[in-house]
Scaffold this motif. Structure first.
Motif, PDB file in Angstrom:
ATOM      1  N   TRP A 169     137.110  -3.366  83.777  1.00  0.00           N
ATOM      2  CA  TRP A 169     136.372  -3.598  85.022  1.00  0.00           C
ATOM      3  C   TRP A 169     136.298  -5.068  85.456  1.00  0.00           C
ATOM      4  O   TRP A 169     135.505  -5.420  86.326  1.00  0.00           O
ATOM      5  N   GLY A 170     137.124  -5.846  84.908  1.00  0.00           N
ATOM      6  CA  GLY A 170     137.161  -7.252  85.302  1.00  0.00           C
ATOM      7  C   GLY A 170     138.554  -7.832  85.099  1.00  0.00           C
ATOM      8  O   GLY A 170     139.530  -7.102  84.952  1.00  0.00           O
ATOM      9  N   ILE A 171     138.643  -9.152  85.106  1.00  0.00           N
ATOM     10  CA  ILE A 171     139.902  -9.833  84.824  1.00  0.00           C
ATOM     11  C   ILE A 171     139.657 -10.799  83.677  1.00  0.00           C
ATOM     12  O   ILE A 171     138.533 -11.269  83.449  1.00  0.00           O
ATOM     13  N   ASP A 172     140.733 -11.095  82.924  1.00  0.00           N
ATOM     14  CA  ASP A 172     140.644 -12.065  81.830  1.00  0.00           C
ATOM     15  C   ASP A 172     141.436 -13.312  82.203  1.00  0.00           C
ATOM     16  O   ASP A 172     142.589 -13.218  82.656  1.00  0.00           O
ATOM     17  N   GLY A 179     140.939 -13.737  71.697  1.00  0.00           N
ATOM     18  CA  GLY A 179     141.299 -15.140  71.854  1.00  0.00           C
ATOM     19  C   GLY A 179     140.424 -15.790  72.912  1.00  0.00           C
ATOM     20  O   GLY A 179     139.689 -15.097  73.650  1.00  0.00           O
ATOM     21  N   PRO A 180     140.441 -17.111  73.015  1.00  0.00           N
ATOM     22  CA  PRO A 180     139.588 -17.792  74.005  1.00  0.00           C
ATOM     23  C   PRO A 180     139.964 -17.411  75.434  1.00  0.00           C
ATOM     24  O   PRO A 180     141.105 -17.628  75.856  1.00  0.00           O
ATOM     25  N   HIS A 181     139.009 -16.866  76.145  1.00  0.00           N
ATOM     26  CA  HIS A 181     139.236 -16.499  77.542  1.00  0.00           C
ATOM     27  C   HIS A 181     137.889 -16.225  78.210  1.00  0.00           C
ATOM     28  O   HIS A 181     136.858 -16.089  77.548  1.00  0.00           O
ATOM     29  N   LEU A 182     137.914 -16.114  79.536  1.00  0.00           N
ATOM     30  CA  LEU A 182     136.742 -15.710  80.318  1.00  0.00           C
ATOM     31  C   LEU A 182     136.973 -14.299  80.842  1.00  0.00           C
ATOM     32  O   LEU A 182     138.000 -14.027  81.487  1.00  0.00           O
ATOM     33  N   HIS A 183     136.018 -13.434  80.580  1.00  0.00           N
ATOM     34  CA  HIS A 183     136.017 -12.115  81.210  1.00  0.00           C
ATOM     35  C   HIS A 183     135.121 -12.227  82.445  1.00  0.00           C
ATOM     36  O   HIS A 183     133.932 -12.533  82.351  1.00  0.00           O
TER      37      HIS A 183
END
Length: 263
Positions: A157-160, A233-237
């Motif tokens: 339901w989002g983007i990474d 891994g390092p990311h923003l959801h």
């Protein structure tokens, strides 16, 4: 003496005659010695008289008194006045009235300056507001690694957005922080109610830099990117809930593009 001294000159004869003596008898030695000294003294006296004669003696009237004004010139006129100019004066009532006029003038000037400064500050603030971006990417320079789409048999339901650890994260629009803290699956998460009426969600960050109730602006840093919670891994959801926290979740890429932000 018994006999007369012989005459220097003969009793008879002339210079033309052969009887004129060939030479005069020599002067006494004492007289010969005094002549050079007497001559020298005469020369000194003569020179002194001549020197004194060339000097101009001061006129007799040089010792006469001179007027003070003539010595001091025109500048002495004020010093020599004997009569004083009468003082100019005003009454105390007039002086107090004058002070009140000055105070009123200064107050008016201060008020005018304050208004001008306030107007200038307001104009500068308005210009800064007009130049400020109304939307911002949640992470600058990040790489889109997962879309708003089905993934692993379920809906994502989002983007990474992948980026190095501790990369700054930003509010995408002006708003107020609804929640900030730990959440299941997200590790650490921030919810922001934006001016659009939509809620944006930021998950998996390493450190949160805002608190619930904070007012934020588009482009303001709110967290540091991490890999907490269910993360590989390092990311923003990043998610967008249209119309509120419980609203429909929409594609963040489309939502951001509508506001001029391309990922």
């Amino acid at each position: 003496m018994s006999g007369a001294e012989p005459s220097v000159f003969p009793s008879s004869g002339s210079p033309s005659s052969g009887s004129w003596p060939a030479a005069l008898p020599a002067a006494p030695a004492a007289v010969a010695r005094r002549r050079p000294a007497a001559l020298l003294a005469a020369l000194v006296v003569g020179a002194t008289v001549a020197l004194i004669g060339t000097q101009t003696l001061p006129a007799a009237d040089a010792r006469e008194s001179v007027e003070v004004a003539e010595l001091l010139g025109s500048d002495a006129e004020g010093l020599l006045e004997t009569e004083l100019t009468p003082q100019l004066a005003i009454t105390e009532v007039e002086a107090r009235a004058r002070l009140e006029e000055v105070a009123a003038s200064r107050a008016e000037r201060a008020d005018r300056v304050a208004k001008e400064q306030a107007a200038a500050a307001e104009a500068a603030e308005a210009a800064a507001e007009a130049a400020r971006p109304k939307a911002s990417p949640p992470v600058k320079g990040a790489r889109l690694t997962s879309c708003f789409c089905p993934r692993w048999g379920t809906m994502h339901w989002g983007i990474d957005l992948a980026a190095p650890m501790l990369t700054p994260e930003y509010a995408v629009e002006d708003g107020v922080v609804l929640r900030a803290g730990a959440a299941s699956g997200y590790g650490l998460v921030v919810y922001i109610l934006g001016v659009s009426g939509d809620v944006t969600v930021y998950g998996h960050m390493e450190k949160i830099q805002v608190e619930a109730g904070d007012v934020v602006s588009a482009g303001q840093q709110i967290a540091l990117l991490g890999s907490r919670g269910q993360s590989t891994g390092p990311h923003l959801h990043f998610e967008v809930h249209q119309g509120g926290l419980d609203g429909k979740r929409v594609d963040p890429v489309v939502w951001l593009r509508a506001r001029g932000v391309e990922l």
